[in-house]
Every structure is written in C-alpha cells, then in structure tokens.
Write a protein that holds these residues in place. Structure first.
Motif, PDB file in Angstrom:
ATOM      1  N   THR A  46       0.803  -1.050   0.006  1.00  0.00           N
ATOM      2  CA  THR A  46      -0.009   0.043  -0.124  1.00  0.00           C
ATOM      3  C   THR A  46       0.826   1.236  -0.053  1.00  0.00           C
ATOM      4  OG1 THR A  46      -1.620  -1.222   1.507  1.00  0.00           O
ATOM      5  CG2 THR A  46      -1.932   1.123   1.320  1.00  0.00           C
ATOM      6  N   PRO A  47       0.981   2.055  -1.056  1.00  0.00           N
ATOM      7  CA  PRO A  47       0.207   1.914  -2.524  1.00  0.00           C
ATOM      8  C   PRO A  47       1.051   1.223  -3.369  1.00  0.00           C
ATOM      9  CG  PRO A  47       1.207   4.088  -2.258  1.00  0.00           C
ATOM     10  CD  PRO A  47       1.641   3.229  -0.916  1.00  0.00           C
ATOM     11  N   SER A  48       0.374   0.792  -4.222  1.00  0.00           N
ATOM     12  CA  SER A  48       1.155   0.070  -5.367  1.00  0.00           C
ATOM     13  C   SER A  48       0.352  -0.488  -6.681  1.00  0.00           C
ATOM     14  CB  SER A  48       2.002  -1.198  -5.129  1.00  0.00           C
ATOM     15  OG  SER A  48       0.987  -2.244  -4.726  1.00  0.00           O
ATOM     16  N   LYS A  49       0.861  -0.610  -7.951  1.00  0.00           N
ATOM     17  CA  LYS A  49       0.097  -1.057  -8.949  1.00  0.00           C
ATOM     18  C   LYS A  49      -0.633  -2.406  -8.554  1.00  0.00           C
ATOM     19  CE  LYS A  49      -1.440  -0.421 -12.991  1.00  0.00           C
ATOM     20  NZ  LYS A  49      -2.534   0.785 -13.154  1.00  0.00           N
ATOM     21  N   GLY A  50       0.228  -3.340  -7.685  1.00  0.00           N
ATOM     22  CA  GLY A  50      -0.420  -4.607  -7.598  1.00  0.00           C
ATOM     23  C   GLY A  50      -1.562  -4.532  -6.588  1.00  0.00           C
ATOM     24  N   LEU A  51      -1.831  -3.699  -5.626  1.00  0.00           N
ATOM     25  CA  LEU A  51      -2.777  -3.473  -4.875  1.00  0.00           C
ATOM     26  C   LEU A  51      -3.918  -3.036  -5.689  1.00  0.00           C
ATOM     27  CD1 LEU A  51      -3.247  -3.236  -1.613  1.00  0.00           C
ATOM     28  CD2 LEU A  51      -3.508  -0.867  -1.949  1.00  0.00           C
ATOM     29  N   GLU A  52      -3.651  -1.936  -6.800  1.00  0.00           N
ATOM     30  CA  GLU A  52      -4.774  -1.664  -7.416  1.00  0.00           C
ATOM     31  C   GLU A  52      -5.365  -2.647  -8.207  1.00  0.00           C
ATOM     32  OE1 GLU A  52      -4.164   1.761 -10.197  1.00  0.00           O
ATOM     33  OE2 GLU A  52      -2.686   2.732  -8.551  1.00  0.00           O
ATOM     34  N   ILE A  53      -4.544  -3.617  -8.795  1.00  0.00           N
ATOM     35  CA  ILE A  53      -5.137  -4.720  -9.496  1.00  0.00           C
ATOM     36  C   ILE A  53      -5.992  -5.657  -8.830  1.00  0.00           C
ATOM     37  CG2 ILE A  53      -4.354  -6.684 -10.846  1.00  0.00           C
ATOM     38  CD1 ILE A  53      -2.098  -5.031 -11.888  1.00  0.00           C
ATOM     39  N   ALA A  54      -5.327  -5.801  -7.414  1.00  0.00           N
ATOM     40  CA  ALA A  54      -6.014  -6.694  -6.537  1.00  0.00           C
ATOM     41  C   ALA A  54      -7.487  -6.018  -6.280  1.00  0.00           C
ATOM     42  CB  ALA A  54      -5.468  -6.831  -5.223  1.00  0.00           C
ATOM     43  N   ALA A  55      -7.443  -4.753  -6.019  1.00  0.00           N
ATOM     44  CA  ALA A  55      -8.930  -4.218  -5.776  1.00  0.00           C
ATOM     45  C   ALA A  55      -9.718  -4.248  -6.960  1.00  0.00           C
ATOM     46  CB  ALA A  55      -8.665  -2.552  -5.361  1.00  0.00           C
ATOM     47  N   GLU A  56      -9.128  -4.098  -7.989  1.00  0.00           N
ATOM     48  CA  GLU A  56     -10.149  -4.323  -9.351  1.00  0.00           C
ATOM     49  C   GLU A  56     -10.746  -5.725  -9.208  1.00  0.00           C
ATOM     50  OE1 GLU A  56     -11.534  -2.595 -11.254  1.00  0.00           O
ATOM     51  OE2 GLU A  56     -10.509  -0.726 -11.032  1.00  0.00           O
ATOM     52  N   TYR A  57      -9.580  -6.766  -8.768  1.00  0.00           N
ATOM     53  CA  TYR A  57     -10.233  -8.322  -8.786  1.00  0.00           C
ATOM     54  C   TYR A  57     -11.264  -8.536  -7.893  1.00  0.00           C
ATOM     55  CZ  TYR A  57      -9.548 -13.337  -8.535  1.00  0.00           C
ATOM     56  OH  TYR A  57      -9.828 -14.429  -8.755  1.00  0.00           O
ATOM     57  N   VAL A  58     -10.987  -8.104  -6.863  1.00  0.00           N
ATOM     58  CA  VAL A  58     -12.301  -7.954  -5.826  1.00  0.00           C
ATOM     59  C   VAL A  58     -13.378  -7.568  -6.361  1.00  0.00           C
ATOM     60  CG1 VAL A  58     -12.855  -7.511  -3.479  1.00  0.00           C
ATOM     61  CG2 VAL A  58     -10.433  -8.171  -3.755  1.00  0.00           C
ATOM     62  N   ALA A  59     -13.541  -6.314  -6.830  1.00  0.00           N
ATOM     63  CA  ALA A  59     -14.479  -5.660  -7.362  1.00  0.00           C
ATOM     64  C   ALA A  59     -15.284  -6.416  -8.575  1.00  0.00           C
ATOM     65  CB  ALA A  59     -14.160  -4.282  -7.956  1.00  0.00           C
ATOM     66  N   SER A  60     -14.243  -7.065  -9.394  1.00  0.00           N
ATOM     67  CA  SER A  60     -14.872  -7.861 -10.451  1.00  0.00           C
ATOM     68  C   SER A  60     -15.553  -9.026  -9.870  1.00  0.00           C
ATOM     69  CB  SER A  60     -13.854  -8.110 -11.426  1.00  0.00           C
ATOM     70  OG  SER A  60     -12.964  -9.124 -10.820  1.00  0.00           O
ATOM     71  N   GLN A  61     -15.133  -9.693  -8.806  1.00  0.00           N
ATOM     72  CA  GLN A  61     -15.575 -10.973  -8.430  1.00  0.00           C
ATOM     73  C   GLN A  61     -16.997 -10.504  -7.895  1.00  0.00           C
ATOM     74  OE1 GLN A  61     -14.560 -14.074  -8.452  1.00  0.00           O
ATOM     75  NE2 GLN A  61     -13.199 -13.156 -10.064  1.00  0.00           N
ATOM     76  N   PHE A  62     -17.041  -9.394  -6.987  1.00  0.00           N
ATOM     77  CA  PHE A  62     -18.359  -8.884  -6.679  1.00  0.00           C
ATOM     78  C   PHE A  62     -19.470  -8.601  -7.547  1.00  0.00           C
ATOM     79  CE2 PHE A  62     -16.429  -6.467  -2.457  1.00  0.00           C
ATOM     80  CZ  PHE A  62     -16.523  -7.767  -2.118  1.00  0.00           C
ATOM     81  N   ARG A  63     -19.176  -8.228  -8.670  1.00  0.00           N
ATOM     82  CA  ARG A  63     -19.669  -7.781  -9.891  1.00  0.00           C
ATOM     83  C   ARG A  63     -20.039  -9.225 -10.732  1.00  0.00           C
ATOM     84  NH1 ARG A  63     -16.326  -4.744 -12.445  1.00  0.00           N
ATOM     85  NH2 ARG A  63     -16.998  -2.915 -11.306  1.00  0.00           N
TER      86      ARG A  63
END
Ligand SMILES: [Zn+2]
Length: 506
Positions: A46-63
C-alpha cells in the motif's frame, strides 16, 4: 422456551445456516489465492500497482456474483484520497572510492525507510560494527562531523535465522551503536549489508485530513538507509574500526516528492431480507494488501506474496459473499463484505472505514475479520479441521460460531495464550475501538513463512480451507439472521474500553 427446545431450535437454525452456504470449492479458493498472491501483483504493497489490480479483482468478483454496491454509490470502491511522500530511487545515489576501487550505486541498492535528506561530497569514511558500542562511547561529541559512517549489520535473512538470545543481543547493540553515532553527528550514515539488491525507497502515506500542523518532529536519521553491497563488505571487512584510510564517499538522498494517491476499500453488499433488521449490519472484513517487495533472499526472490496473509482471508470473503448473494431467502440483516487496504501499514483501511462509515456504526452489530485461513502448519503444530478466534471470551460471537462450526464438522477452539494477545493485531480492532463486537478468525496464528518471502500459494491446504470457510460462513449467516445483536462480555476486564466506546456511541 425450555432450554431443550431452544437447543433444538438452534440446531435447526445452524443446520439451515450451514445448508445455505455449503458450497465452497477448494479449486475456486485456490484460483483466487494463486492470482492475488502471484508475482504479477508484487506483494500488494500500500500503495502500489499490484494493490490496485487486487482491488479491481475483488470488485470484479463482487460484480460477477451479483453483490450490490453501497447505497448511493456508483462503484464498489470507497476511495481514500491521500498523499504519498517518496523519493524516486533513481535520484538516490552513493559513490565510494578507495585507491583504484570505486563503486557507484542508485536507489535500488538501498532500503530506505525514513525520508531524511542526506548529502555528502567526497567525505572521509568511518567504519564501525555492532560490537563497537564502547569505542564509539569513548569518542567526544561531534567527533564524526563531516564524515560518512558505514555500519556493518547482518541481513534480514541472517537475523531471522538467529536464535533468540543472539538476536536480542544484536538488537540491543544496534540501539546502543545508533545512539552513539547520532551523538557523533556524521554528515551521513548508513548500514552496510551483504547482498546486491535492497528493497528500494519506502514512502510515507499521509491522510490529509489528519495531517498535523507545525513541525513533524522527526529526529535526524531516525532509521538510517541500508546499502546492499557484498563488494564493499568484502573490501572493508578486513579493516579495523575507525577511519578508512584513503577512502571517500559521496551521498545524495534528495528531498521527497509528495503526490496524490488513491487507496481503495472494496465493498460488496448483500441486503437483509427483514424489513426492519435489514437496516442493521454485519461487516465481514479481510485485508487484500500485503507488504510488497523486499531485499533479495539467497535465491533472488524479492516478492512477499502474502498468500496466507491475507490472500486466504480475501478469497474466503469473496466466496462467502458469492454464496450468500446466491441464496434465497437471505439472512435478516444486511451483510457488508469489506476488503481493505493498508492493514500491514497499521490497519489503515479499516480505520478509514470507521472514520468514514458507509453504514451507520451505531447500526453495525458485529465485525467478523478473516485472516490466515489456508495454512495448517501453525508454529504450535498442525491445525487441520479446526478454527479459532481472537478475544475468544470477549463477546458471545465465538459461542455462536462454535455452534455453526460444529454443524459442519469443524472444531472451534480457544488458544489459551494467543487468543487475547492477538486481539489487537488485526483489522477487527478498528471496529472494537468504536464499540462494535469484533473478532479475527484464523486457522494459524503464526506459521513458518509469516511475513517471509516464502508465503506462496502452493503451500495452502485448500480442502481444509473450504471446510473452515463453510463453518465461518454458517457463523456469519447465523449472526446476521439472529434477532438479538451480540454483546461484549462484561465479566472480562479487557473489554472495558470497548464497552465504554459502545455506551458512548448510543
Ligand atoms: Zn494479515
């Protein structure tokens, strides 16, 4: 209702709860963990590009699984607009010359924790080791003015391999020697470590709404930069304590840049089914961040993958969210699935949430935090088919989870020492501090690769993790479906602060 009848009703409820969520597939959990803990995400700092990708992954699973966004929100993200103070590694430089030998390095050779400006040009060099505390003590104040000090220290891996007594001695020596060096006011000092690659520059996260006015009160060189150079170690090792005859060093650690940074909690919601109770909330949390990259180990690995800590908790959260969202009817209360940033930097994501609650804290009845769910090789011995909670006696939540675990054939137990001592060590505590009954649930407290480079996804027991996830999902279901909200245990004195916080929140 008689006790026996109550027991029967509970058993039926537990069975229903368990039935509702009996669908954790080991392969699906493995899929989540192997992605989140892959080298591609570089340890999710925190912060990093990897963290942003992980956040998008979590959101995509929720979606994908039909979770709702928080009311009035256009996305699954709760964004913290913070600032990040750091020094680009390319602007950090170090040069050393001695006779016909010379070395020139930039930032990636360093591990820099404290962002202090440091400049020296062709200054004399002074060598010390951790054994030199007394010799430094004998020197007059400011005796090292104008010089660059190089302090020999063991690598992090060497420190980890040490037994407890030598490690303790080493830490004491380090503190003593550091204090003496500060008193002697060199123009710059750094530790000299075996290796060819450091962890780079660690920046500082700043929450602008909490930035204090006036001076930051930082002490000069509160943590010196570490320089990784096996070549220089080899060259200087035979030389005695004191001035390195004929050597000069140039150091440049410039002023840090401050840039805006967006940090994201990811929130997916399963609305409650009861017209009244749906306006109360159970918050399930797991941190999707880890500690990023570090200095290389012997095999050249530099990524702290954080598979068990806490890609495992995140994976269980995702599947629990998916399973709960699929069911009809849903539990009476609303369940808020909250994947957070910055746990490893000091519970930043959960503290941000409790300062900016998306749902009223007074209506939030519990927090269930998930950590370390995949590894069964706990330092205390194998933990197959069992799960535990921190603050075991602090509230009536663990009893409820015990019933749920039993119904799916998982043992729920109390760890006599670690249950209380680990209560304050994870995200549940941010909720406890505002009065909400909150616990961390885990399979292993500490395991061999804890915060190590070897916390890899291949080492998790996914069949066991599925079973344990099922037990925890049944517990969350029961909690969200029950009329009575949980309470802090008044007979346990450690809960006093949390009870007071709960009372003042009313
Ligand atoms: Zn963790």
């Amino acid at each position: 209702m008689s006790i026996r009848l109550l027991g029967l009703a509970l058993a039926a409820l537990v069975a229903a709860g368990a039935e509702q969520v009996r669908d954790f597939a080991p392969k699906v959990l493995e899929g989540h963990v192997s992605f989140l803990a892959s080298d591609a995400l570089e340890g999710r700092d925190t912060p990093s590009k990897g963290l942003e990708i992980a956040a998008e992954y979590v959101a995509s699973q929720f979606r994908a699984n039909g979770l709702e966004m928080p009311e009035g929100s256009q996305s699954y993200f709760q964004v913290a607009n913070w600032k990040y103070r750091t020094i680009p590694a390319s602007r950090v430089s170090f040069g050393f010359t001695m006779g016909d030998k010379s070395f020139a390095y930039t930032g990636e050779r360093f591990s820099i924790q404290t962002l202090e400006v440091s400049q020296a040009a062709e200054a004399p060099v002074f060598k010390a080791t951790l054994e030199d505390g007394d010799k430094l003590k004998a020197m007059a104040d400011e005796a090292l003015a104008g010089k660059v000090v190089l302090l020999f220290v063991p690598t992090a891996a060497e420190q980890r391999a040490m037994d407890e007594t030598p490690r303790f001695t080493m830490r004491r020596q380090y503190t003593e020697v550091s204090e003496q060096i500060k008193r002697l006011t060199p123009v710059a000092w750094m530790t000299l470590v075996n290796g060819t690659r450091g962890a780079g520059v660690r920046g500082q996260l700043i929450d602008p709404s909490r930035e204090r006015g006036g001076g930051r009160g930082r002490s000069r060189f509160s943590q010196p930069p570490a320089l990784y150079s096996s070549e220089m170690r080899e060259l200087l090792a035979p030389l005695p304590f004191g001035d390195v005859v004929g050597a000069t060093a140039s150091v440049r650690i410039p002023e840090a840049d401050v840039e805006p940074v967006e940090l994201k909690n990811v929130i997916g919601v399963v609305p409650g089914s009861d017209p009244v109770l749906k306006d109360s909330y159970v918050v399930v949390t797991a941190h999707y961040d880890h500690i990023g990259r570090g200095a290389a180990d012997g095999g050249g690995d530099t990524i702290f993958n954080g598979a068990n800590d806490d890609a495992s908790g995140t994976a269980t959260l995702l599947e629990m969210a998916a399973a709960t969202a699929r069911k009809n009817p849903r539990p009476k209360r609303t369940i808020v699935f909250l994947a957070v940033f910055g746990e490893e930097k000091g519970l930043l994501g959960t503290q941000f949430y409790t300062r900016h609650p998306v749902y009223p804290l007074a209506k939030t009845i519990a927090n269930i935090n998930l950590e370390h769910l995949g590894r069964t090789d706990d330092e205390d011995g194998p933990q197959v088919g069992r799960v535990t909670a921190t603050g075991f006696d602090y509230s009536d939540i663990p009893t409820l989870f015990g019933d749920a675990a039993k119904a799916v054939g998982v043992e729920f137990y109390k760890h006599e020492q670690k249950s209380d001592s680990f209560f304050g060590r994870s995200d549940n505590v941010a909720f406890a501090k505002v009065g909400i009954p909150a616990h961390t649930f885990c399979v292993a407290f500490e395991f061999g690769d804890y915060h190590g480079l070897g916390d890899h996804w291949e080492k998790l027991d996914y069949a066991n993790m599925a079973k344990v996830s099922e037990a925890l999902a049944a517990g969350v279901w029961l909690l969200a479906d029950r009329e009575t909200p949980p309470k802090w245990n008044e007979t346990v004195s450690s809960t006093e602060t949390y009870r007071k916080a709960a009372a003042s929140a009313q």
